[in-house]
Design a protein around this motif. Structure first.
Motif, mmCIF file in Angstrom:
data_model
loop_
_atom_site.group_PDB
_atom_site.id
_atom_site.type_symbol
_atom_site.label_atom_id
_atom_site.label_comp_id
_atom_site.label_asym_id
_atom_site.label_seq_id
_atom_site.Cartn_x
_atom_site.Cartn_y
_atom_site.Cartn_z
ATOM 1 N N PRO A 1 0.825 -1.220 0.000
ATOM 2 C CA PRO A 1 0.000 0.000 0.000
ATOM 3 C C PRO A 1 0.860 1.271 0.000
ATOM 4 O O PRO A 1 1.956 1.277 0.589
ATOM 5 C CB PRO A 1 -0.774 -0.112 1.319
ATOM 6 N N GLN A 2 0.385 2.290 -0.663
ATOM 7 C CA GLN A 2 0.990 3.633 -0.603
ATOM 8 C C GLN A 2 2.470 3.685 -1.037
ATOM 9 O O GLN A 2 3.279 4.360 -0.417
ATOM 10 C CB GLN A 2 0.849 4.203 0.820
ATOM 11 N N VAL A 3 2.785 2.966 -2.075
ATOM 12 C CA VAL A 3 4.172 2.980 -2.556
ATOM 13 C C VAL A 3 4.303 3.767 -3.861
ATOM 14 O O VAL A 3 5.406 3.960 -4.369
ATOM 15 C CB VAL A 3 4.705 1.543 -2.772
ATOM 16 N N GLY A 4 3.137 4.186 -4.407
ATOM 17 C CA GLY A 4 3.149 4.958 -5.644
ATOM 18 C C GLY A 4 2.641 4.191 -6.860
ATOM 19 O O GLY A 4 2.935 4.556 -7.999
ATOM 20 N N LYS A 5 1.838 3.155 -6.638
ATOM 21 C CA LYS A 5 1.319 2.363 -7.764
ATOM 22 C C LYS A 5 0.447 3.205 -8.691
ATOM 23 O O LYS A 5 0.623 3.186 -9.906
ATOM 24 C CB LYS A 5 0.487 1.173 -7.259
ATOM 25 N N THR A 6 -0.484 3.940 -8.089
ATOM 26 C CA THR A 6 -1.384 4.733 -8.921
ATOM 27 C C THR A 6 -0.614 5.882 -9.598
ATOM 28 O O THR A 6 -0.925 6.270 -10.724
ATOM 29 C CB THR A 6 -2.585 5.237 -8.085
ATOM 30 N N THR A 7 0.417 6.381 -8.910
ATOM 31 C CA THR A 7 1.256 7.417 -9.517
ATOM 32 C C THR A 7 1.962 6.854 -10.761
ATOM 33 O O THR A 7 2.000 7.500 -11.807
ATOM 34 C CB THR A 7 2.302 7.911 -8.482
ATOM 35 N N GLY B 1 -2.966 9.188 -3.436
ATOM 36 C CA GLY B 1 -2.967 9.628 -2.052
ATOM 37 C C GLY B 1 -3.804 8.724 -1.197
ATOM 38 O O GLY B 1 -3.317 7.730 -0.686
ATOM 39 N N TYR C 1 -5.845 5.852 0.358
ATOM 40 C CA TYR C 1 -5.691 4.417 0.117
ATOM 41 C C TYR C 1 -6.676 3.961 -0.952
ATOM 42 O O TYR C 1 -7.870 4.174 -0.829
ATOM 43 C CB TYR C 1 -5.951 3.631 1.403
ATOM 44 N N THR C 2 -6.164 3.322 -1.995
ATOM 45 C CA THR C 2 -7.042 2.757 -3.001
ATOM 46 C C THR C 2 -7.838 1.649 -2.314
ATOM 47 O O THR C 2 -7.255 0.790 -1.651
ATOM 48 C CB THR C 2 -6.223 2.181 -4.170
ATOM 49 N N PHE D 1 11.316 6.093 -2.053
ATOM 50 C CA PHE D 1 11.258 7.502 -1.646
ATOM 51 C C PHE D 1 10.938 7.617 -0.159
ATOM 52 O O PHE D 1 10.201 6.800 0.390
ATOM 53 C CB PHE D 1 10.229 8.277 -2.482
ATOM 54 N N ASP E 1 9.329 9.993 2.722
ATOM 55 C CA ASP E 1 8.424 11.118 2.874
ATOM 56 C C ASP E 1 7.579 10.891 4.120
ATOM 57 O O ASP E 1 6.765 9.966 4.168
ATOM 58 C CB ASP E 1 7.524 11.235 1.623
ATOM 59 N N ASN F 1 10.699 2.956 -7.103
ATOM 60 C CA ASN F 1 10.166 4.319 -7.128
ATOM 61 C C ASN F 1 10.978 5.220 -6.193
ATOM 62 O O ASN F 1 10.844 5.148 -4.977
ATOM 63 C CB ASN F 1 8.687 4.299 -6.725
ATOM 64 N N ILE F 2 11.824 6.052 -6.791
ATOM 65 C CA ILE F 2 12.686 6.930 -5.990
ATOM 66 C C ILE F 2 12.104 8.339 -5.905
ATOM 67 O O ILE F 2 11.303 8.743 -6.748
ATOM 68 C CB ILE F 2 14.132 6.998 -6.561
ATOM 69 N N GLN G 1 6.604 10.208 -9.022
ATOM 70 C CA GLN G 1 5.854 11.447 -8.820
ATOM 71 C C GLN G 1 6.329 12.541 -9.773
ATOM 72 O O GLN G 1 5.525 13.220 -10.405
ATOM 73 C CB GLN G 1 6.012 11.913 -7.381
#
Ligand SMILES: Nc1nc2c(ncn2[C@@H]2O[C@H](COP(=O)(O)OP(=O)(O)OP(=O)(O)O)[C@@H](O)[C@H]2O)c(=O)[nH]1
Ligand SMILES: [Mg+2]
Length: 364
Positions: free
Chosen positions: A9-15, A28, A30-31, A104, A106, A205-206, A238
């Motif tokens: 979760p929240q690793v940037g898949k949708t990005t 952003g 949670y999907t 990344f 953050d 994903n950096i 991103q």
């Protein structure tokens, strides 16, 4: 070709999905479990326009890739049956998995495990997928054994043997893509859509601040490339998503400033094609110049079949030329007079960048 975008979760898949599919799905929050983002994106190919000029084609049609973006993979959740109906079922239909791995840092985006640890994430997603596959293998084995306990039908026996081999492999913690299967065995289990059998692209994903270290990060993950049908790509999702939403001149300026030579989209597509052993061939005429995808080793008849089923059955020959040769000649008559147009038969293995003029018997 269909690619499934997976990861914690929240690793940037949708990005990543937005960057690749040029779409604007919400990031952003949670999907949610049931939510699946689907999109078809064109494969950019500069050769298309150049070939189209030769034929004065009315339009150009690029090849496409389908992307599927699903919710994050969480620990042991894959065992829950309800997942199978939505996310897993969707993933079983893809040709390859792109596993987005978070590098990344953050603080505003907490990691579900409390820290950023890419190797741990790679392991845990692999484990969940192995468990999901194992569940299917065991279910099927139980059914087959029960059904055929008193019979010795050769086909069922070989399926049982094959599934037992899959079971052993998975229990030993290895993905099914490590198995060296014959074409026949491959066919026997294709229908199950095993996740650990699908080619895997690790997408590291950096963050923007890690761009300078992109090469070092790539070296760190290089070891995964030695596994069968596995490749690695490093990208700043991103930043790339933001770039892909700018207009062309701005994108160029920013890319130069950041020292990026190729967009993530181009690199991703190139790497996926290599991973899946895909190549591009073209057809061209006054109506349309079009790019098509084929697997390496496939023949002119396979190519004909992609264009139209009738072309495969009625296949006579294909007038073939490399796209750059055709463009350099400026016209088909010129290419013909230079002897660059080759008549290729059914068994010809299509090469990257071939332009095919397929001659088929219409009565078939
Ligand atoms: N700083 C930074 N933040 C990022 C980067 N990539 C994604 N994010 C942020 O991480 C959060 C999650 O991004 P998503 O793309 O929604 O992640 P996801 O993997 O699809 O999340 P789920 O679908 O909920 O599992 C968002 O707030 C993004 O802005 C990055 O490269 N750098
Ligand atoms: Mg998402």
């Amino acid at each position: 070709m269909k690619i499934g975008i997976v990861g914690r979760p929240q690793v940037g898949k949708t990005t990543v999905f937005n960057t690749l599919a040029q779409s604007t799905a919400e990031i952003g929050g949670y999907t949610s479990r049931g939510q699946i983002n689907l999109s078809t994106a064109n494969v950019p190919d500069e050769r298309l326009e150049q070939i189209a000029k030769i034929s004065e084609s009315g339009k150009t049609t690029p090849a496409t890739i389908d992307y599927v973006d699903v919710a994050g993979v969480t620990k042991s959740e894959m065992e829950h049956a309800e997942l199978d109906s939505g996310m897993l079922a969707e993933l079983r239909t893809v040709d390859a998995l792109a596993h987005v791995v978070r590098l990344f840092e953050d603080e505003r985006v907490p990691h579900v495990d409390g820290s950023v640890d890419a190797e741990r994430d790679i392991e845990s997603v692999a484990l969940e997928f192995a468990l999901a596959d194992l569940q299917i293998v065991e279910g099927r084995l139980t059914r087959l054994r029960k059904q055929f306990q008193n019979q010795k039908l050769p086909e069922q026996q070989s399926e049982i043997r094959l599934l037992e081999m899959c079971q052993k492999t998975l229990e030993a913690g290895k993905p099914l893509r490590t198995l060296d299967l014959s074409a026949n065995e491959e066919k026997l289990i294709r229908g199950y859509g095993f996740l650990t059998q699908k080619p895997l692209l690790l997408v590291c994903n950096i963050g923007e601040t890690q761009l300078q270290a992109a090469d070092e990060i790539f070296q760190r993950f290089r070891k995964y490339k030695t596994a069968p049908q596995t490749d690695v790509i490093v990208l700043a999702a991103q930043l790339e998503m933001e770039l892909s939403q700018l207009d062309e001149t701005d994108t160029e300026i920013f890319m130069e400033e950041l020292g990026l030579h190729e967009s993530a989209l181009e690199r991703f597509i190139q790497t996926s094609y290599q991973l899946l052993g895909l190549l591009t061939f073209f057809t061209t005429g006054p109506v349309e110049t079009r790019a098509w995808t084929l697997r390496e080793g496939q023949t002119a008849v396979d190519a004909a079949g992609r264009v139209h089923t009738d072309f495969a059955t009625g296949f006579i020959r294909s007038e073939t030329i490399n796209w750059a040769d055709l463009v350099a000649c400026g016209s088909y008559p010129e290419a013909r007079s230079k002897g660059l147009l080759r008549a290729e038969g059914k068994t010809y293995q299509v090469q990257e960048g071939d332009v095919l003029l397929i001659l088929a018997n219409p009565t078939h």
